[in-house]
Scaffold this motif. Structure first.
Motif, short mmCIF file in Angstrom:
data_model
loop_
_atom_site.label_atom_id
_atom_site.label_comp_id
_atom_site.label_asym_id
_atom_site.label_seq_id
_atom_site.Cartn_x
_atom_site.Cartn_y
_atom_site.Cartn_z
N ASP A 378 -23.94 -68.20 2.17
CA ASP A 378 -22.96 -67.32 2.79
C ASP A 378 -22.28 -66.51 1.69
O ASP A 378 -22.33 -66.88 0.51
N GLY A 422 -27.96 -60.61 -0.76
CA GLY A 422 -27.52 -60.83 0.61
C GLY A 422 -27.63 -62.30 0.97
O GLY A 422 -28.20 -63.11 0.22
N VAL A 423 -27.09 -62.65 2.12
CA VAL A 423 -27.14 -64.03 2.58
C VAL A 423 -28.59 -64.44 2.84
O VAL A 423 -29.36 -63.70 3.46
N SER A 447 -33.06 -61.49 2.77
CA SER A 447 -32.11 -60.80 3.65
C SER A 447 -32.62 -59.40 3.97
O SER A 447 -33.41 -58.82 3.22
N TYR A 451 -25.36 -57.64 1.10
CA TYR A 451 -24.12 -57.93 1.81
C TYR A 451 -23.25 -56.68 1.85
O TYR A 451 -23.09 -55.97 0.86
#
Length: 726
Positions: A378, A422-423, A447, A451
């Motif tokens: 996350d 990114g996650v 991802s 993000y």
């Protein structure tokens, strides 16, 4: 023992601050053959003291100083020294189970000792364990198991995951939950009956046909997905995230506030029987003869038992089980750091018995540490005390330089874009300066896109402002996250030193609606009854805090300026501002140009100070605060004995560094926080930092130890330490 922690000399219980095995210890030991008896004894004493400190920090405070594997290396070295040199110490950590009870919790004696398990990550040690088991069983003589199991006979093992949580004993009587306790010292633990009662996987009443009294050992943990979700909530609320699931579970279980415990996503696996008693010794179910059958019985009673336990026909099958589980580790929703191999037959276990701190019939075969590459679970945005928004990657825990890392900074929005992270991406993590974990690169992207940094502050919803690559919440002291951190800082030693207002108590006061912003501290006398009714407080604690707050209403100007938490304004800069302007009104009204004229304040800091006071939200809070607080004008009279000299201090002196800074400034010198070409002397105390010394070397700045500093002052007719500080 996962994340390293800062160590304060006043905070140590078992070791001296100069013990080399406390923080970042060198675990690359010379062979024992190279040591004489005196050197071995000295090293063993240091190791015992350090291990006791690590045990205290890990088991009682959940605040580890070193990584698990570093601790294992220190422990193994102590065992090696004691064996090689016959160093007999009855109170050595190698002779007992680590831990201890907390004074705030009651004590509970266990139904049976909750011992440790010998462990290693080397297959040769596992095979040696197997050989030792066969050898000891063959020597059993009168033991019933010796007739069945001989040196050349087969020994079967039960194999289970080694959970990374907090070990507990749970007791049922007549099928009803009656008691729970932590492991403590192995024989007596902390009473956590009400805390464990909140865990949904721990039944209040057993199913089926349980024995009259059943005492079981389990492991309390937080599932990995729940841990990441909980950390996200903490970061967005402006709180420090937990270092890892184990620390989060252990800290939660020792909370005295049961409501707070219930809010945390705890779970529990049960994996051993400590006591099994039937009515009159005959009625009720008989205890199974082997471990796996016991686990089946626990399942039938409704207890949460892990489904990965298997029977291994021999030690090679047990090693294969460990290797197989290592490959499946990342798919599990709970943290494990190895497998536990146990003699399956209960009679054979009883024949083998125990050592002083561990079972002879069990061995933990640990996994190698995860190294550097891990997954971003996350990304959340943390709101700092000064409003800076920092993106933080929550990671699948990974070993980086001997330290388990579960989060890493992404610095700022531009860094996210540059990395393209990114996650779900696999990333390589490094520790900047061997301290701060950061994402170095994306190894494999999973991802859809990097993000996307939010446009609003996650704590208050204000539109985010950008200053070059940095992002800020402009809401200042009116932002809840900034306000809570501002209160903590205001009350800290770096502020007004209001005793009783640490991070946890401020959070409790905020959640109770008693303290939202700084001025609310001074309204507490009017809300004394509400304060006294809070969990863990009472009238005495409430009165003590109110007295501390009321004693802070006339602070020294420098202390008040430092307490406001203005970015880049620490104690030294605050003193310079106070002595230059004299009054708070003058500092608050000073222009950027006037501020830049102050010693140790350049254009950047001057702009930061000016922006802080000009922010409308801050101005409202400060105006409100000044209704209760009257910062005292600075009337320090300075001499000129040290006129023109500039000092920087690092490390610990025999008297507080602030006293030294005040002293040289009182005689006309400057005391700055960083070394530059304008610095005349760097005064070096005990345990100094490296950066200032490196800067001093680069700028040809002479270093003075405390004795040389004292001699220099004496040459100018100044006494060190000051007489009233002696």
């Amino acid at each position: 023992m996962s994340q390293p922690a800062e160590v304060d000399a006043d905070d140590l219980r078992y070791a001296d601050p100069d013990n080399p095995y406390l923080t970042e210890p060198d675990a690359d030991f010379a062979p024992v053959e190279d040591l004489d008896a005196d050197a071995a004894a000295e090293q063993a004493d240091l190791l015992r003291a350090a291990i006791r400190e690590h045990d205290h920090r890990y088991y009682a405070r959940n605040d580890p100083l070193i990584a698990d594997r570093t601790y294992d290396a220190l422990f193994a070295r102590l065992e090696e020294l004691e064996d090689a040199f016959d160093l007999d110490a009855g109170d050595s950590p190698t002779r007992r189970v680590a831990g201890g009870t907390l004074e705030e919790l009651g004590e509970v004696e266990h139904a049976a000792p909750m011992l440790s398990i010998d462990q290693s990550g080397d297959a040769a040690d596992v095979r040696e364990f197997d050989e030792r088991v066969r050898r000891e069983l063959a020597r059993g003589g009168d033991g019933e198991s010796a007739e069945v199991v001989g040196e050349d006979a087969d020994v079967s093992y039960s194999c289970e995951p080694k959970f990374d949580g907090l070990s507990v004993e749970v007791v049922y009587e007549d099928g009803r939950y009656v008691q729970a306790a932590t492991r403590g010292d192995g024989r007596v633990g902390d009473d956590v009956t009400e805390q464990v009662r909140t865990i949904r996987s721990v039944p209040e009443r057993l199913a089926g046909d349980p024995p009259e009294t059943l005492a079981v050992r389990g492991e309390v943990f937080i599932p990995r997905d729940a841990f990441q979700a909980h950390n996200r909530e903490r970061i967005e609320a402006g709180k420090e995230p937990f270092a890892n699931p184990r620390n989060a579970a252990a800290g939660t279980l020792r909370q005295l506030d049961i409501d707070a415990v219930a809010e945390r996503p705890l779970d529990c696996f049960f994996y051993d029987v400590l006591g099994w008693e039937t009515a009159g010794g005959s009625d009720g179910p008989e205890r199974p003869d082997d471990h796996l059958a016991e686990l089946d019985a626990l399942r039938s009673f409704g207890l949460h038992v892990n489904d990965r336990a298997e029977l291994a026909a021999d030690i090679e099958a047990a090693i294969d089980y460990r290797d197989r589980l290592a490959g499946e580790r990342e798919d599990l929703n709970y943290e494990i750091d190895g497998v536990v191999i146990k003699v399956n037959d209960r009679a054979a276990r009883e024949e083998l018995g125990t050592k002083s701190r561990s079972y002879r019939w069990a061995f933990a075969y640990k996994f190698p540490a995860r190294h550097e590459v891990t997954t971003v679970e996350d990304i959340v945005v943390q709101v700092g005390r000064t409003g800076r928004l920092t993106p933080v990657a929550l990671l699948d825990p990974v070993d980086v330089g001997g330290v388990t890392v579960s989060r890493a900074t992404l610095h700022n929005p531009d860094e996210i874009e540059s990395l393209g992270v990114g996650v779900g991406d696999e990333v390589r993590v490094k520790r900047a300066g061997d301290v701060i974990p950061q994402v170095a690169e994306v190894v494999e992207s999973h991802s859809d896109r990097p993000y996307e940094f939010p446009d609003q502050c996650p704590a208050c919803g204000s539109d985010v402002e950008r200053d070059g690559p940095l992002a800020f919440c402009p809401n200042g002291l009116a932002c809840p996250a900034q306000a809570e951190r501002a209160v903590v800082h205001y009350a800290s030693r770096g502020g007004l030193d209001i005793e009783g207002l640490g991070e946890e108590s401020v959070e409790q006061l905020r959640e109770a609606g008693l303290v939202e912003t700084l001025p609310d501290l001074y309204r507490l006398p009017d809300r004394r009854e509400e304060l006294a009714e809070l969990e863990g407080w009472g009238e005495t604690s409430a009165d003590n805090l109110i007295a501390e707050v009321e004693a802070s209403t006339e602070p020294e100007l420098a202390d008040f300026l430092a307490a406001l938490g203005i970015h880049e304004v620490g104690a030294a800069t605050a003193r310079n501002l106070a002595r230059h302007f004299g009054t708070f009104e003058a500092v608050r009204a000073a222009s950027e140009a006037e501020l830049a004229e102050v010693d140790d304040i350049g254009e950047t800091v001057a702009r930061t100070v000016r922006d802080f006071f000009e922010a409308e939200q801050n101005a409202r809070v400060i105006d409100d605060l000044l209704e209760y607080v009257d910062p005292q004008p600075d009337d320090t009279e300075t001499g000129d004995a040290l006129d023109g000299l500039t000092f920087v201090f690092t490390g610990s002196l025999s008297t507080a560094r602030s006293v030294a800074q005040d002293l040289v400034e009182a005689h006309g010198a400057n005391a700055t926080s960083s070394v530059s070409g304008n610095t005349d002397y760097l005064v070096v105390g005990d345990s100094p930092g490296t950066s200032k010394r490196e800067d001093a070397e680069a700028n040809d700045v002479p270093e003075l130890d405390e004795a040389a500093f004292s001699d220099l002052l004496a040459e100018h007719g100044i006494e060190w330490p000051p007489e009233d500080e002696g």
